[in-house]
Design a protein around this motif. Structure first.
Motif, mmCIF file in Angstrom:
data_model
loop_
_atom_site.group_PDB
_atom_site.id
_atom_site.type_symbol
_atom_site.label_atom_id
_atom_site.label_comp_id
_atom_site.label_asym_id
_atom_site.label_seq_id
_atom_site.Cartn_x
_atom_site.Cartn_y
_atom_site.Cartn_z
ATOM 1 N N LYS A 151 0.848 -1.196 0.000
ATOM 2 C CA LYS A 151 0.000 0.000 0.000
ATOM 3 C C LYS A 151 0.882 1.244 0.000
ATOM 4 N N LYS A 152 0.390 2.261 -0.670
ATOM 5 C CA LYS A 152 1.127 3.521 -0.750
ATOM 6 C C LYS A 152 1.172 4.189 0.617
ATOM 7 N N PHE A 153 2.231 4.935 0.843
ATOM 8 C CA PHE A 153 2.355 5.713 2.077
ATOM 9 C C PHE A 153 3.293 6.888 1.844
ATOM 10 N N VAL A 154 3.240 7.825 2.766
ATOM 11 C CA VAL A 154 4.143 8.973 2.776
ATOM 12 C C VAL A 154 4.824 8.995 4.138
ATOM 13 N N ALA A 155 6.112 9.264 4.157
ATOM 14 C CA ALA A 155 6.861 9.387 5.404
ATOM 15 C C ALA A 155 7.688 10.665 5.346
ATOM 16 N N VAL A 156 8.216 11.044 6.495
ATOM 17 C CA VAL A 156 8.944 12.301 6.609
ATOM 18 C C VAL A 156 10.420 12.022 6.864
ATOM 19 N N LYS A 157 11.275 12.627 6.022
ATOM 20 C CA LYS A 157 12.718 12.476 6.160
ATOM 21 C C LYS A 157 13.245 13.312 7.322
ATOM 22 N N GLN A 158 14.513 13.142 7.596
ATOM 23 C CA GLN A 158 15.156 13.879 8.680
ATOM 24 C C GLN A 158 15.126 15.393 8.473
ATOM 25 N N ASP A 159 15.065 15.849 7.221
ATOM 26 C CA ASP A 159 15.023 17.290 6.932
ATOM 27 C C ASP A 159 13.595 17.830 6.852
ATOM 28 N N LEU A 160 12.617 17.015 7.237
ATOM 29 C CA LEU A 160 11.184 17.338 7.268
ATOM 30 C C LEU A 160 10.515 17.338 5.898
ATOM 31 N N SER A 161 11.242 16.984 4.846
ATOM 32 C CA SER A 161 10.598 16.798 3.540
ATOM 33 C C SER A 161 9.932 15.425 3.536
ATOM 34 N N GLU A 162 9.003 15.235 2.622
ATOM 35 C CA GLU A 162 8.273 13.973 2.549
ATOM 36 C C GLU A 162 8.805 13.108 1.417
#
Length: 165
Positions: free
Chosen positions: A25-36
């Motif tokens: 399933k698709k998802f979005v997560a947040v990197k260490q620099d706050l970008s997705e």
């Protein structure tokens, strides 16, 4: 409803854990620099999703360290470490440990991820966090391997996960 254990005690999970052959399933997560980032950002690569409760626990930290070490030898493969820790915790840990072969992703903006993957802990002291699991995907996001660890205090089977690649 699936279950796992925490130090031998049963823990209820919400959602259904995906099996081999199903589509991730698709998802979005947040990197260490706050970008997705999203799963689609790694299209054409094989992926190892290392899901855990918190990077600030011994077993979770060990899994990130172990996959970081093993990831350096993997071709066309991205290891993605996912938890509800804030990106600041991921950045602090990875900086202190010299972790640079994996991508860490905070799920704090994606509360549906844990239900979508059957990993939402519904009771006990870790209620609201992720159960420990490793899910290996091919280049088209089909699941090649899926392991929900039998007890959250145990490490995943790294060799079996990587053998699926």
């Amino acid at each position: 409803m699936a279950t796992t254990k925490l130090a031998g005690n049963p823990v209820q999970l919400a959602g259904e854990f995906p099996g081999k052959g199903s589509a991730a399933k698709k998802f979005v997560a947040v990197k260490q620099d706050l970008s997705e980032f999203s799963l689609e950002d790694f299209q054409g690569k094989r992926k190892v999703l290392n899901v855990f409760p918190s990077i600030d626990t011994d077993v979770c930290a060990t899994s990130v360290r172990t996959f970081n070490k093993k990831a350096s030898d993997l071709e066309n493969t991205q290891v993605i470490c996912l938890s509800f820790d804030l990106p600041f915790a991921h950045k602090r840990f990875c900086g202190a440990e010299g972790i640079d072969n994996v991508v860490t992703g905070s799920l704090f903006r994606s509360p549906d991820f844990l239900k979508d993957y059957g990993l939402l802990i519904e009771d006990g002291p870790l209620k609201g966090l992720a159960a420990r699991a490793v899910i290996v995907l091919d280049e088209n996001n089909t699941i090649l391997y899926a392991e929900m660890v039998d007890d959250i205090t145990h490490e995943p089977d790294y060799d079996a996960a990587l053998a699926a690649l």
